[in-house]
Design a protein around this motif. Structure first.
Motif, PDB file in Angstrom:
ATOM      1  N   CYS A  22       0.818  -1.221   0.000  1.00  9.60           N
ATOM      2  CA  CYS A  22       0.000   0.000   0.000  1.00  9.60           C
ATOM      3  C   CYS A  22       0.850   1.268   0.000  1.00  9.60           C
ATOM      4  N   ARG A  71      -6.104  -9.276  -0.116  1.00  8.85           N
ATOM      5  CA  ARG A  71      -7.010  -8.280  -0.704  1.00  8.85           C
ATOM      6  C   ARG A  71      -6.249  -7.124  -1.340  1.00  8.85           C
ATOM      7  N   ALA A  72      -5.105  -6.786  -0.783  1.00  7.43           N
ATOM      8  CA  ALA A  72      -4.280  -5.742  -1.399  1.00  7.43           C
ATOM      9  C   ALA A  72      -3.794  -6.185  -2.768  1.00  7.43           C
ATOM     10  N   HIS A  75      -6.594  -5.898  -5.194  1.00  5.35           N
ATOM     11  CA  HIS A  75      -6.802  -4.488  -5.531  1.00  5.35           C
ATOM     12  C   HIS A  75      -5.784  -4.011  -6.562  1.00  5.35           C
ATOM     13  N   HIS A  78      -6.221  -4.117 -10.405  1.00  4.07           N
ATOM     14  CA  HIS A  78      -7.074  -3.119 -11.059  1.00  4.07           C
ATOM     15  C   HIS A  78      -6.348  -1.810 -11.387  1.00  4.07           C
ATOM     16  N   ALA A 127     -13.283 -13.338  -4.953  1.00  2.77           N
ATOM     17  CA  ALA A 127     -12.636 -12.153  -5.530  1.00  2.77           C
ATOM     18  C   ALA A 127     -12.366 -12.358  -7.015  1.00  2.77           C
ATOM     19  N   GLY A 131     -13.776 -10.064 -10.070  1.00  7.60           N
ATOM     20  CA  GLY A 131     -12.851  -9.504 -11.047  1.00  7.60           C
ATOM     21  C   GLY A 131     -13.241  -9.816 -12.472  1.00  7.60           C
ATOM     22  N   CYS A 134     -15.605  -7.329 -13.918  1.00 11.36           N
ATOM     23  CA  CYS A 134     -15.201  -5.921 -14.032  1.00 11.36           C
ATOM     24  C   CYS A 134     -15.194  -5.480 -15.489  1.00 11.36           C
TER      25      CYS A 134
END
Length: 233
Positions: A22, A71-72, A75, A78, A127, A131, A134
């Motif tokens: 992050c 989860r990072a 993320h 994307h 997840a 995805g 998307c």
């Protein structure tokens, strides 16, 4: 990281990895620190490293502690930076491939939820499904390829939620593999993949669908519908 240092020492390394994933550039407003993020992603894919997936699982008393890192990574698929997105994909691909080894890292033998199948079913496959739905084609392609990896690893499992029932569309020949062709840059390869799926795999000899409703509704139908919605002609 400060909280983990004094109250949850077993999560300290996990927090360091999550912090790396992050990271933001301190010299530029609203810009990621690509170098730090890539180093963190590479560390996850290093099988014998101290910050690899297996090492993180061994170092914590609960697999739920790893969810911020997982989860990072999802993320980061994307983001517009293709290098970071691909790095996140390879890290998650490695997680899926290493998942069966998680079963050897036992912290609670009596907990059914501690199995590697449950970990993928609850935290990874949902997840992947999101995805695939998307609207960004580049990210969607990576999620489809992650679905292929989950399918390979889980083809012997009985759960209808782990995509193992899609294993018949896998093939060692790249020209015949559904997932590789449906994500191919050439339009005719994508078209051929969908046609082959329709003709060869949707019905068996008894005219019954060989795929679970979960795989059809969350994987196959979104893959087939995206070209319709995104067509400009």
């Amino acid at each position: 990281c400060t909280l983990s240092k004094y109250h949850l020492p077993q999560t300290q390394v996990v927090c360091q990895v999550a912090r790396g994933l992050c990271s933001v550039n301190t010299k530029t407003i609203e810009e990621m620190d690509a170098e730090t993020i890539l180093n963190a992603l590479k560390g996850l894919s290093t099988h014998k490293g101290q910050k690899s997936w297996i090492a993180l699982f061994k170092g914590t008393n609960s697999r739920n502690n790893l969810l911020p890192v997982v989860r990072a990574c999802f993320h980061l698929i994307h983001v517009e930076d293709g290098v970071i997105a691909r790095g996140a994909f390879y890290a998650l691909k490695d997680l899926v491939q290493e998942a069966p080894k998680i079963g050897d890292i036992v912290h609670d033998e009596k907990a059914a939820s501690s199995s590697w199948e449950k970990f993928l079913e609850q935290h990874v496959v949902p997840a992947i499904r999101c995805g695939i739905a998307c609207k960004v084609a580049a990210a969607r392609r990576l999620f489809i390829l992650l679905a292929a990896e989950a399918c390979k690893v889980c083809k012997e499992t009985e759960s209808p939620y782990l995509l193992g029932d899609l294993s018949p569309v896998l093939c060692d020949d790249p020209d015949l593999d559904f997932f590789l062709n449906v994500t191919h840059v050439q339009l005719h390869r994508r078209t051929r993949a969908l046609n082959r799926l329709r003709k060869q795999h949707l019905q068996d000899e008894e005219h019954k669908c060989s795929f679970s409703l979960q795989s059809i509704s969350s994987i196959l139908i979104p893959i087939a519908l995206h070209p319709i919605y995104e067509s400009k002609t």
